[in-house]
Structure formats: C-alpha cells, structure tokens
Scaffold this active site. Structure first.
Site, mmCIF file in Angstrom:
data_model
loop_
_atom_site.group_PDB
_atom_site.id
_atom_site.type_symbol
_atom_site.label_atom_id
_atom_site.label_comp_id
_atom_site.label_asym_id
_atom_site.label_seq_id
_atom_site.Cartn_x
_atom_site.Cartn_y
_atom_site.Cartn_z
ATOM 1 C CE1 TYR A 9 -5.355 1.631 -5.003
ATOM 2 C CE2 TYR A 9 -3.672 3.311 -5.335
ATOM 3 C CZ TYR A 9 -4.064 2.103 -4.812
ATOM 4 O OH TYR A 9 -3.172 1.351 -4.098
ATOM 5 C CB CYS A 40 -0.905 -0.027 1.235
ATOM 6 S SG CYS A 40 -1.705 1.549 1.605
#
Length: 343
Positions: A186, A55
């Site tokens: 994203y 992440c």
C-alpha cells in the site's frame, strides 16, 4: 476515500504524511476475551462479521470463519458496491442493522451508531454485537485470534492455528509481514513521492525473496503445520499478480517468478473454503475503482491467466498438519480437514 469526524462523514482522508501513505491505528483495537469466544458458539447469530471481499484484512477473517466452520453461528454481511461514502454495506441498498430497527447504507453509519462522536475511518472487517449494539472490534488480527479460539464445530476437529510454544514466533513473524509486505504494498501503490515508493518496493521484494528461501525447506511458514501466519500472508499473495504488481506498481517480479512461493500459494488455495471465499473480480474492482487515484476512468483490467489448481507438488515431500487444541498434531486432508493418518 473520506472519513468520519465527530460523527459526521467528510470528504477528507488523513492517510498521507509528507507524501507517504500512513495507516492509522484503530480505535476499536481492544483485547477480546475467552468469554466472547464461548458466546459466539453458544449464542448463534448474536455476533455478525461485516467484511469486504476486496480488502485483504477482511479476507483473512472471512477465510478463518470458513476454516473454523463458523458459518452457522456467525452470520456474515459482505460490504460491497461503490464507495461513495466509504464502504457500502449492501451494495448501496438499505441494510437493517442486526438487533435494531435501524437501516443504514454505509459503514460509517454503523460506526456512528456504536459511537455518535466517532472520529476515524470506517474500515472493515467489523465484528458487530447485535445484543449490545456495539462494534466489538474492527481489527482483523484481533478478530482472527478470537475466531481461532472458538471451539471446533460439532463432529469436526477442535484445532488451533496457534500451536503451543510457537505463539511468540508467530507474533513476531506476523508483525514483519504486516510492516514489510501487507502494508508495504500500500505504501508503494499509494505513494505520492518517488523516494517513498522506491523504499516501499524494496521492502516488498526483500521479504518476498526471504519467503521464497524459507519455503524451500518447509511446506508452510512454520513447517508442515498450518498456522495463523499462513492465513495472514495468503490474502496478500492472492492479490499480488491481480493488483499489486500492476496497479500498486510492485512490478519487479510476478508471484509466478518465485517457484516456492507460487507453489505454496496454490497449495493454500486448495484448503477448505479458500477458493470459495476468494472473489478475484471483486478484488480487481475494489482496487481499480476505489483505492488510490491512478485510474480516473474506472477501467477494470482483465484478469491475468492463472491456473490456481495447477498441481503444486508440495504434498509429495511434506504432509499437511493441524494442531489440535490439546497440542497434538494431526495430518489432514486440506480439502475436508479430516484426519488421514497419525502425525
């Protein structure tokens, strides 16, 4: 990926709105005070950072922990393994929650311990208080700023990545990086409509072009001095050619197509702890196995051929500097963070 609703894990994820990816606000996004920063240094082991190597938002807190030399006072647990119910805390094996006799397997169980009626996603990073048995924060920007305010390690420089007078500019720049780059990749990669995808890709390559031009005249985003903005940008740049260019379909250009950005990223990669705290295998696995639905057979691609230690040349024109807590600038060796001369 799933989420928690009223304290219960469900295979539902409210991240899409009209075919587009929408990042929800954190329920643990609260201000973190100076008393907490002192407590981290004065109460070693009370607070724990739980983060994922894949992440990018976790990664920047991992990097700052290393930069500040907090390994001895702030233990870290790397969340990893198959995301059957979101992030596994310990590769799918039981993990004892610090300060308790509770064992958990998934991050959502930690959220439920902190708030039995919690509704939301069980994201990382998380800063856990083992004494109060609570989640202090799960917002990486808050955690980064908190760690920056912790006093320097004994015998080292007491530096800050927020130079006095620059904070408003850094805040504004961070907001743009979050919207137009870190989150835009994203929105491109997880888009379920062509128009959402194309709009996000335009944002990504527009800001990359702007950054390329900005870095032609300065070593880092705000000159010769390293700031928080550089560490917020770096994790996304490190992931670009590995996952964003291919899996998230930001395929117009590679990072290496931007001479200044590419050299800048290699420059930052050489700072203390960055290479050691960057796991490209975990990054590729995290995205190709867990993010989105574009890889149904779970095939993990080979890594692109990248020489992160190729000389970047940016040290020839500009020094590398840090800002001390008192506002003074000091020129440092990026590898050791030791002074090498007067600024």
């Amino acid at each position: 990926m799933g989420m928690v609703i009223d304290g219960q894990w469900v295979q539902e994820d409210r991240i899409y709105e009209n075919g587009g990816f929408e990042r929800r606000a954190s329920l643990f996004d609260v201000p973190l005070g100076k008393d907490l920063a002192r407590s981290i240094r004065e109460e070693p082991g009370r607070y724990h950072l739980i983060a994922s190597q894949s992440c990018p938002w976790s990664h920047r807190t991992i990097l700052l922990r290393s930069f500040k030399g907090l390994e001895g006072v702030l233990p870290m647990q790397i969340a990893h393994g198959p995301r059957i119910e979101g992030y596994a805390v310990n590769g799918g094996a039981p993990w004892r929650v610090p300060g308790s006799d509770q064992e958990i397997i998934h991050m959502h169980e930690l959220y439920r311990l902190a708030d039995p009626g919690y509704t939301g996603r069980s994201t990382v990073p998380v800063l856990w208080d083992s004494v109060g048995q609570r989640i202090v924060s799960n917002e990486s920007a808050r955690i980064m700023r908190l760690l920056d305010s912790v006093s320097g390690e004994p015998g080292g420089l007491d530096f800050t990545l927020l130079p006095p007078g620059l904070t408003p500019e850094i805040d504004a720049f961070n907001d743009r990086l979050q919207t137009e780059f870190s989150n835009a990749v994203y929105r491109a990669g997880l888009a379920r409509r062509q128009d959402h995808y194309e709009a996000a890709v335009e944002e990504v390559f527009s800001i990359l072009a702007e950054l390329e031009q900005r870095l032609a005249a300065r070593r880092y985003l705000f000159g010769a001095v390293l700031t928080e903005a550089d560490l917020r940008l770096l994790p996304a740049l490190l992931r670009f050619d590995h996952v964003y260019h291919s899996y998230f379909r930001c395929s117009r250009k590679c990072l290496a197509d931007y001479s200044n950005l590419w050299a800048y990223t290699r420059d930052l990669y050489g700072w203390r702890g960055v290479a050691e705290m960057t796991n490209f295998r975990a990054i590729r696995e995290g995205y190709f196995l867990n993010d989105g639905d574009g890889n149904p057979f779970g095939v993990i691609p080979v890594a692109p051929e990248i020489d992160w230690f190729e000389p970047h040349g940016r040290d020839v024109q500009w020094p590398a500097q840090l800002t001390l807590r008192n506002g003074d600038l000091v020129t440092v060796d990026p590898v050791t963070l030791q002074p090498i001369g007067e600024a």
